[in-house]
Design an enzyme around this catalytic site. Structure first.
Site, PDB file in Angstrom:
ATOM      1  N   ASP A 180      38.290  52.487  40.098  1.00 24.02           N
ATOM      2  CA  ASP A 180      38.507  52.007  41.467  1.00 24.02           C
ATOM      3  C   ASP A 180      38.072  53.063  42.495  1.00 24.02           C
ATOM      4  OD1 ASP A 180      39.502  49.483  42.081  1.00 24.02           O
ATOM      5  OD2 ASP A 180      41.543  49.987  41.468  1.00 24.02           O
ATOM      6  N   GLN A 199      46.218  47.129  39.993  1.00 24.05           N
ATOM      7  CA  GLN A 199      45.975  46.260  41.146  1.00 24.05           C
ATOM      8  C   GLN A 199      47.005  46.525  42.244  1.00 24.05           C
ATOM      9  OE1 GLN A 199      43.285  44.329  41.422  1.00 24.05           O
ATOM     10  NE2 GLN A 199      43.845  43.495  43.410  1.00 24.05           N
ATOM     11  N   LYS A 207      38.293  39.614  37.762  1.00 24.73           N
ATOM     12  CA  LYS A 207      37.702  40.831  37.171  1.00 24.73           C
ATOM     13  C   LYS A 207      37.603  40.678  35.653  1.00 24.73           C
ATOM     14  CE  LYS A 207      39.442  43.569  41.023  1.00 24.73           C
ATOM     15  NZ  LYS A 207      40.463  44.456  41.582  1.00 24.73           N
TER      16      LYS A 207
END
Ligand code: GUN
Length: 307
Positions: free
Chosen positions: A132, A109, A65
């Protein structure tokens, strides 16, 4: 008289859905949008990521990312924290990013170490920076068809279907796997009354009985169960579209150089049966990263939440 014999049993021509190529196309378009944004606003969008511990898969995803941000020209900020960080300290790090005006959007994450409550952490993220799309405000807005950050993987899948002109309206979509990150949101998105929805969706999972009877009805089969090669040829209808979300590391302890990534679909045996299929790697994975990047640009532009 001459007869031309047309063999009705010719297998359908399988087309590979090239997520890597589509992600590259989107990258080019995003670079143009980014140029316009930076010129008008005199700043560069910033994506931050919190990585707790040293799970190799999580590290690889987060590095990917960050690398993609750099490649496109976004700023990125990687906050690495030790696996034994307390929940309280992690929540304090989340709060710092919530209050950092230079950060447009950020992710934590997953998975997190067992001693940390993932739900508590997700709820602590400012929903306006939740690129997200995991916060219940964004998830609820998605379920009601309101503007929101779409979770990156479902977003990436819808972009692939659109790019390959794969019709969803009236189709039977079977999703295998009901995670909050993929299975549940993609089943909601594809069943909504929208251009990329209007499908009849069955959400199958580990307690589903007679799974093959259901997957065999799928016009579009989405495998998101996290078990290597779980979807076999006998579970796939002739001519179906198969979307493989699995990214499973198969390790060879004797020769780590032969470690490889495989999907949830037995690709070699299924590919001859379907009309379209995504490979692993190079299918859904690169599109997930682009989903996140596009959400970050939306965050910088304050497109979803203007104030
Ligand atoms: N773990 C697996 N997929 C994801 C994702 O899309 N976002 C975050 N934050 N964690 C993940």
């Amino acid at each position: 008289m001459t007869y031309i014999c047309i063999d009705q049993n010719i297998p359908p021509v399988m087309k590979l859905i090239d997520g890597k190529a589509v992600a590259e196309e989107i990258k080019s378009l995003t670079k143009i949008e980014l140029y316009d944004f930076t010129k008008s606003n005199n700043r560069t969008p910033t994506l931050a990521a919190i990585l707790v511990g040293d799970n190799p898969a999580s590290k690889a995803y987060v590095n990917n990312k960050v690398r993609t941000c750099k490649e496109i020209g976004f700023n990125s900020l990687l906050v690495k924290l030790p696996a034994d960080i307390s929940e309280e300290d992690l929540l304090a790090e989340v709060e710092k990013l919530n209050n950092n005006d230079d950060v447009d959007g950020f992710i934590v994450q997953l998975p997190l170490p067992k001693h940390i409550d993932e739900i508590k952490v997700t709820l602590a993220i400012d929903h306006k920076k939740d690129v997200d799309g995991f916060h219940p405000i964004n998830f609820g807005r998605m379920a009601q068809g309101l503007p929101c950050y779409l979770p990156a993987t479902p977003y990436g899948i819808t972009m692939l279907l659109e790019r390959y002109n794969i019709e969803t309206a009236g189709k039977h979509v079977v999703v295998v796997g009901r995670s909050n990150i993929v299975g549940t949101p993609i089943s909601i998105l594809l069943s909504r009354k929208t251009k990329l929805g209007d499908a009849t969706v069955t959400l199958a999972h580990s307690r589903t009985k007679n799974l093959s009877d259901i997957t065999l009805q799928a016009d579009i089969l989405i495998a998101a169960i996290g078990i290597p090669g779980f979807i076999t040829e006998d579970m796939v209808k002739e001519d179906a579209v198969v979307i493989d979300v699995g990214i499973n590391r198969v390790e060879n302890p004797d020769n780590p150089e032969t470690n490889k990534l495989v999907g949830d679909v037995d690709f070699e045996n299924v590919k001859g049966k379907c009309s379209y299929i995504t490979p692993v790697p190079g299918g859904v994975g690169p599109m997930t990263v682009m989903g996140l990047i596009m959400n970050t640009l939306k965050a910088a532009k304050k497109e979803i939440y203007p104030s």
